[in-house]
Design a protein around this motif. Structure first.
Motif, PDB file in Angstrom:
ATOM      1  N   TRP A 192       0.935  -1.261  -0.016  1.00 21.25           N
ATOM      2  CA  TRP A 192      -0.080  -0.049  -0.051  1.00 21.25           C
ATOM      3  C   TRP A 192       0.817   1.252  -0.075  1.00 21.25           C
ATOM      4  CZ3 TRP A 192      -4.262  -1.038  -1.841  1.00 21.25           C
ATOM      5  CH2 TRP A 192      -4.828  -2.131  -1.659  1.00 21.25           C
ATOM      6  N   LYS A 193       2.083   1.270   0.427  1.00 21.87           N
ATOM      7  CA  LYS A 193       3.114   2.300   0.313  1.00 21.87           C
ATOM      8  C   LYS A 193       3.331   2.547  -1.168  1.00 21.87           C
ATOM      9  CE  LYS A 193       5.902   2.974   4.406  1.00 21.87           C
ATOM     10  NZ  LYS A 193       7.356   3.074   4.656  1.00 21.87           N
ATOM     11  N   ALA A 194       3.572   1.392  -1.727  1.00 26.39           N
ATOM     12  CA  ALA A 194       3.707   1.364  -3.361  1.00 26.39           C
ATOM     13  C   ALA A 194       2.458   2.114  -4.058  1.00 26.39           C
ATOM     14  CB  ALA A 194       3.902   0.209  -3.873  1.00 26.39           C
ATOM     15  N   ALA A 195       1.369   1.435  -3.744  1.00 25.54           N
ATOM     16  CA  ALA A 195      -0.113   2.261  -4.301  1.00 25.54           C
ATOM     17  C   ALA A 195      -0.097   3.572  -4.018  1.00 25.54           C
ATOM     18  CB  ALA A 195      -1.171   1.469  -3.720  1.00 25.54           C
ATOM     19  N   ALA A 196       0.152   4.125  -2.732  1.00 24.82           N
ATOM     20  CA  ALA A 196       0.289   5.485  -2.217  1.00 24.82           C
ATOM     21  C   ALA A 196       1.114   6.302  -3.130  1.00 24.82           C
ATOM     22  CB  ALA A 196       0.722   5.744  -0.748  1.00 24.82           C
ATOM     23  N   ALA A 197       2.342   5.927  -3.425  1.00 21.37           N
ATOM     24  CA  ALA A 197       3.376   6.398  -3.995  1.00 21.37           C
ATOM     25  C   ALA A 197       2.846   6.641  -5.710  1.00 21.37           C
ATOM     26  CB  ALA A 197       4.665   5.736  -4.214  1.00 21.37           C
ATOM     27  N   GLU A 198       2.340   5.549  -6.032  1.00 21.06           N
ATOM     28  CA  GLU A 198       1.513   5.862  -7.452  1.00 21.06           C
ATOM     29  C   GLU A 198       0.422   6.899  -7.432  1.00 21.06           C
ATOM     30  OE1 GLU A 198       0.797   5.318 -11.421  1.00 21.06           O
ATOM     31  OE2 GLU A 198       2.516   4.924 -10.125  1.00 21.06           O
ATOM     32  N   GLY A 199      -0.286   6.939  -6.660  1.00 20.49           N
ATOM     33  CA  GLY A 199      -1.309   8.022  -6.200  1.00 20.49           C
ATOM     34  C   GLY A 199      -0.571   9.169  -6.241  1.00 20.49           C
ATOM     35  N   LEU A 200       0.540   9.522  -5.388  1.00 12.58           N
ATOM     36  CA  LEU A 200       1.280  10.882  -5.013  1.00 12.58           C
ATOM     37  C   LEU A 200       1.400  11.196  -6.636  1.00 12.58           C
ATOM     38  CD1 LEU A 200       3.111  10.451  -2.153  1.00 12.58           C
ATOM     39  CD2 LEU A 200       1.216  12.049  -2.474  1.00 12.58           C
ATOM     40  N   ARG A 201       2.309  10.374  -7.590  1.00 16.72           N
ATOM     41  CA  ARG A 201       2.818  10.474  -8.879  1.00 16.72           C
ATOM     42  C   ARG A 201       1.745  10.974  -9.649  1.00 16.72           C
ATOM     43  NH1 ARG A 201       2.857   8.621 -13.949  1.00 16.72           N
ATOM     44  NH2 ARG A 201       1.563   6.726 -13.353  1.00 16.72           N
ATOM     45  N   ARG A 202       0.485  10.571  -9.781  1.00 16.30           N
ATOM     46  CA  ARG A 202      -0.826  10.796 -10.383  1.00 16.30           C
ATOM     47  C   ARG A 202      -1.395  12.146 -10.159  1.00 16.30           C
ATOM     48  NH1 ARG A 202      -4.691   6.026 -10.823  1.00 16.30           N
ATOM     49  NH2 ARG A 202      -5.838   7.720 -12.169  1.00 16.30           N
ATOM     50  N   PHE A 203      -1.584  12.548  -8.883  1.00 18.87           N
ATOM     51  CA  PHE A 203      -2.544  13.501  -8.536  1.00 18.87           C
ATOM     52  C   PHE A 203      -1.814  14.771  -7.723  1.00 18.87           C
ATOM     53  CE2 PHE A 203      -5.399  10.007  -8.443  1.00 18.87           C
ATOM     54  CZ  PHE A 203      -6.776  10.423  -9.137  1.00 18.87           C
ATOM     55  N   ALA A 204      -0.362  14.463  -7.775  1.00 17.34           N
ATOM     56  CA  ALA A 204       0.340  15.535  -7.060  1.00 17.34           C
ATOM     57  C   ALA A 204       0.246  16.769  -7.672  1.00 17.34           C
ATOM     58  CB  ALA A 204       1.653  15.382  -6.841  1.00 17.34           C
ATOM     59  N   ALA A 205       0.437  17.075  -9.237  1.00 17.50           N
ATOM     60  CA  ALA A 205       0.321  18.206  -9.811  1.00 17.50           C
ATOM     61  C   ALA A 205      -0.965  18.726 -10.002  1.00 17.50           C
ATOM     62  CB  ALA A 205       0.661  17.846 -11.364  1.00 17.50           C
ATOM     63  N   ALA A 206      -1.975  17.952 -10.024  1.00 13.69           N
ATOM     64  CA  ALA A 206      -3.434  18.289  -9.941  1.00 13.69           C
ATOM     65  C   ALA A 206      -3.845  19.146  -8.442  1.00 13.69           C
ATOM     66  CB  ALA A 206      -4.364  17.371 -10.180  1.00 13.69           C
ATOM     67  N   ALA A 207      -3.164  18.652  -7.530  1.00 16.27           N
ATOM     68  CA  ALA A 207      -3.150  19.260  -6.056  1.00 16.27           C
ATOM     69  C   ALA A 207      -2.574  20.410  -6.127  1.00 16.27           C
ATOM     70  CB  ALA A 207      -2.839  18.119  -5.019  1.00 16.27           C
ATOM     71  N   ALA A 208      -1.238  20.582  -6.494  1.00 21.70           N
ATOM     72  CA  ALA A 208      -0.661  21.829  -6.534  1.00 21.70           C
ATOM     73  C   ALA A 208      -1.488  22.995  -7.175  1.00 21.70           C
ATOM     74  CB  ALA A 208       0.562  21.542  -6.948  1.00 21.70           C
ATOM     75  N   GLU A 209      -2.040  22.519  -8.293  1.00 21.87           N
ATOM     76  CA  GLU A 209      -2.809  23.649  -9.280  1.00 21.87           C
ATOM     77  C   GLU A 209      -4.044  23.967  -8.473  1.00 21.87           C
ATOM     78  OE1 GLU A 209      -4.960  23.949 -13.633  1.00 21.87           O
ATOM     79  OE2 GLU A 209      -3.562  22.313 -13.149  1.00 21.87           O
ATOM     80  N   ALA A 210      -4.902  22.902  -7.961  1.00 19.14           N
ATOM     81  CA  ALA A 210      -6.036  23.205  -7.206  1.00 19.14           C
ATOM     82  C   ALA A 210      -5.901  24.075  -5.844  1.00 19.14           C
ATOM     83  CB  ALA A 210      -6.836  21.674  -6.781  1.00 19.14           C
ATOM     84  N   SER A 211      -4.794  23.697  -5.198  1.00 18.73           N
ATOM     85  CA  SER A 211      -4.666  24.535  -3.847  1.00 18.73           C
ATOM     86  C   SER A 211      -3.805  25.885  -4.091  1.00 18.73           C
ATOM     87  CB  SER A 211      -3.781  23.787  -2.932  1.00 18.73           C
ATOM     88  OG  SER A 211      -2.486  23.705  -3.418  1.00 18.73           O
ATOM     89  N   ALA A 212      -3.404  25.843  -5.297  1.00 19.26           N
ATOM     90  CA  ALA A 212      -2.634  27.265  -5.276  1.00 19.26           C
ATOM     91  C   ALA A 212      -3.746  28.530  -5.161  1.00 19.26           C
ATOM     92  CB  ALA A 212      -1.946  27.316  -6.617  1.00 19.26           C
ATOM     93  N   PRO A 213      -3.461  29.555  -4.850  1.00 25.41           N
ATOM     94  CA  PRO A 213      -4.379  30.943  -4.892  1.00 25.41           C
ATOM     95  C   PRO A 213      -4.607  31.390  -6.344  1.00 25.41           C
ATOM     96  CG  PRO A 213      -2.480  31.109  -2.993  1.00 25.41           C
ATOM     97  CD  PRO A 213      -2.318  29.796  -4.027  1.00 25.41           C
ATOM     98  N   ARG A 214      -5.597  31.830  -6.791  1.00 25.26           N
ATOM     99  CA  ARG A 214      -5.885  32.215  -8.238  1.00 25.26           C
ATOM    100  C   ARG A 214      -5.232  33.354  -8.477  1.00 25.26           C
ATOM    101  NH1 ARG A 214      -9.641  28.660  -9.569  1.00 25.26           N
ATOM    102  NH2 ARG A 214     -11.007  27.633  -7.679  1.00 25.26           N
ATOM    103  N   LEU A 215      -4.155  33.647  -9.380  1.00 27.40           N
ATOM    104  CA  LEU A 215      -3.491  34.574 -10.034  1.00 27.40           C
ATOM    105  C   LEU A 215      -3.885  35.105 -11.185  1.00 27.40           C
ATOM    106  CD1 LEU A 215      -0.059  33.115  -8.996  1.00 27.40           C
ATOM    107  CD2 LEU A 215      -1.505  34.255  -7.386  1.00 27.40           C
ATOM    108  N   ASP A 216      -3.833  36.389 -11.377  1.00 28.05           N
ATOM    109  CA  ASP A 216      -4.060  36.954 -12.694  1.00 28.05           C
ATOM    110  C   ASP A 216      -2.989  36.808 -13.715  1.00 28.05           C
ATOM    111  OD1 ASP A 216      -2.284  39.025 -11.907  1.00 28.05           O
ATOM    112  OD2 ASP A 216      -3.879  40.170 -11.112  1.00 28.05           O
ATOM    113  N   GLU A 217      -2.810  37.142 -14.813  1.00 28.44           N
ATOM    114  CA  GLU A 217      -1.874  36.856 -15.748  1.00 28.44           C
ATOM    115  C   GLU A 217      -0.627  37.727 -15.356  1.00 28.44           C
ATOM    116  OE1 GLU A 217      -1.238  37.141 -20.589  1.00 28.44           O
ATOM    117  OE2 GLU A 217      -3.372  37.349 -19.888  1.00 28.44           O
TER     118      GLU A 217
END
Length: 389
Positions: free
Chosen positions: A272-297
């Motif tokens: 399950w550590k290995a499965a969690a690492a795969e989940g991190l690989r797949r969703f880390a970028a989306a999480a960073a984008e979702a949690s970042a404050p909204r910035l104008d151009e």
């Protein structure tokens, strides 16, 4: 018969390759050397006779030189003859050795094979051997045994002894491994009824529900995983699937945080550590984008030129301004969710809990929004009950 003939021919070929150097005449270089010496001495005698005829050498010295060259010529001739006799002897002994080996080696091979082999076994065509091995190669095994055979034995035993809870406990994970989700669900339910509930059985039942839902952590699966964590807060399988549930609900930040906690936990199960690492690989970028404050151009262009420290300071400033705005205008569910998630992703648990408490207080009179904030907090792993108090 064909194999025997082929083996015999191959044996003879190998013997010829091995013993050919023995049968060859190795004296060629030595004989050539002695013949060269004889030719040199004969040339020296002719030159000596020519010098005598011209009167270029004293008769006494000529006699001495003729005797010395003649002695060397005789010695070289005798050496050449001796080398020739030795070569003939070596050739004869080499041929004798080759003949003896050609007879002995196949004879010895036949004797050894008759003692250790299976000369009476019938030939089996290649196609038949491949067909025989195919089921073995394709079947799953446990400790070298066919899992399908183990399942069949367990099923036969449980048909005769349906109240054997231990048997259902053993059979249920096998069903999961084979992808037989419905059978796994029934087996886990029987094991729980007969053996009592445990974190492993509840999380296994949750995984069966997840498989039945075609890869979705539905309400049934989630309930089983939550119950498993009540029994054992460190159950790795339940922690993984609840994080997956958060990701499927759109809370990538909460899922990433939960998976990271599994990866960092030295007591977590390796699979399950290995499965969690795969989940991190797949969703880390989306999480960073979702949690970042909204910035104008324009702000994004400025941020690209900042150092990491300056960029973090800018983000914290934007979060602080969002926090201040929500204090003045608290009727904003999406704003509270963005603020709580931002604090959680940044690892600021105290600020996240404080923001959750203020959000729950803001919607104390609105049951729907209050429940939405509470569910959002639960998905992030925050205790909405404690925050509310």
């Amino acid at each position: 018969m064909l194999f025997t003939l082929f083996a015999a021919l191959l044996t003879l070929l190998l013997l010829a390759l091995v013993f050919w150097p023995v049968a060859r005449a190795p004296e060629t270089a030595a004989a050539d050397g002695h013949d060269f010496d004889v030719a040199i001495y004969k040339d020296q005698l002719r030159e000596l006779e020519a010098d005598i005829a011209r009167g270029a050498i004293d008769p006494a010295e000529a006699d001495y030189a003729r005797a010395e060259i003649g002695r060397r010529l005789i010695t070289a001739g005798e050496a050449a003859e001796a080398e020739s006799r030795a070569a003939v002897k070596r050739r004869r002994s080499g041929i004798a050795m080759l003949v003896a080996a050609a007879v002995f080696v196949p004879f010895a091979a036949v004797i050894v094979y008759s003692l250790t082999g299976s000369p009476g076994m019938e030939a089996q065509p290649l196609a038949a051997r491949l067909e025989e091995r195919q089921p073995m190669a394709s079947s799953q095994t446990i400790q070298g045994m066919d899992i399908n055979e183990l399942v069949a034995r367990a099923e036969a035993h449980l048909n005769a002894n349906p109240e054997d809870g231990r048997g259902w406990d053993v059979l249920a994970p096998m069903y999961l491994r084979l992808g037989r989700a419905a059978d796994a669900r029934n087996a886990f339910e029987r094991a729980i009824a007969l053996q009592g509930e445990s974190a492993q059985r509840r999380s296994g039942l949750g995984q069966a529900y997840y498989m039945l839902a075609q890869g979705l952590v539905d309400a049934n699966a989630r309930a089983e995983f939550e119950r498993a964590l009540e029994l054992d807060g460190g159950d790795s399988r339940s922690r993984f699937f609840l994080a997956l549930s958060a990701a499927q609900a759109g809370d990538e930040g909460g899922a990433v945080a939960a998976w990271q906690a599994i990866v960092d936990d030295p007591g977590a199960a390796p699979e399950w550590k290995a499965a969690a690492a795969e989940g991190l690989r797949r969703f880390a970028a989306a999480a960073a984008e979702a949690s970042a404050p909204r910035l104008d151009e324009e702000t994004m262009r400025d941020a690209e030129q900042m150092s990491a420290g300056d960029r973090e300071e800018m983000i914290l400033g934007m979060i602080a301004r969002l926090d201040e705005r929500l204090r003045d205008n608290p009727d904003d569910v999406a704003g509270w969710q963005r603020l709580i998630r931002s604090y959680a992703v940044l690892g600021r648990a105290d600020e996240a809990t404080d923001a959750l408490g203020r959000a729950l207080d803001a919607f104390a009179e609105d049951a729907d929004k209050h429940a939405e904030i509470a569910a959002f907090a639960d998905a992030l792993g925050l205790s909405s009950g404690e925050a509310a108090q």
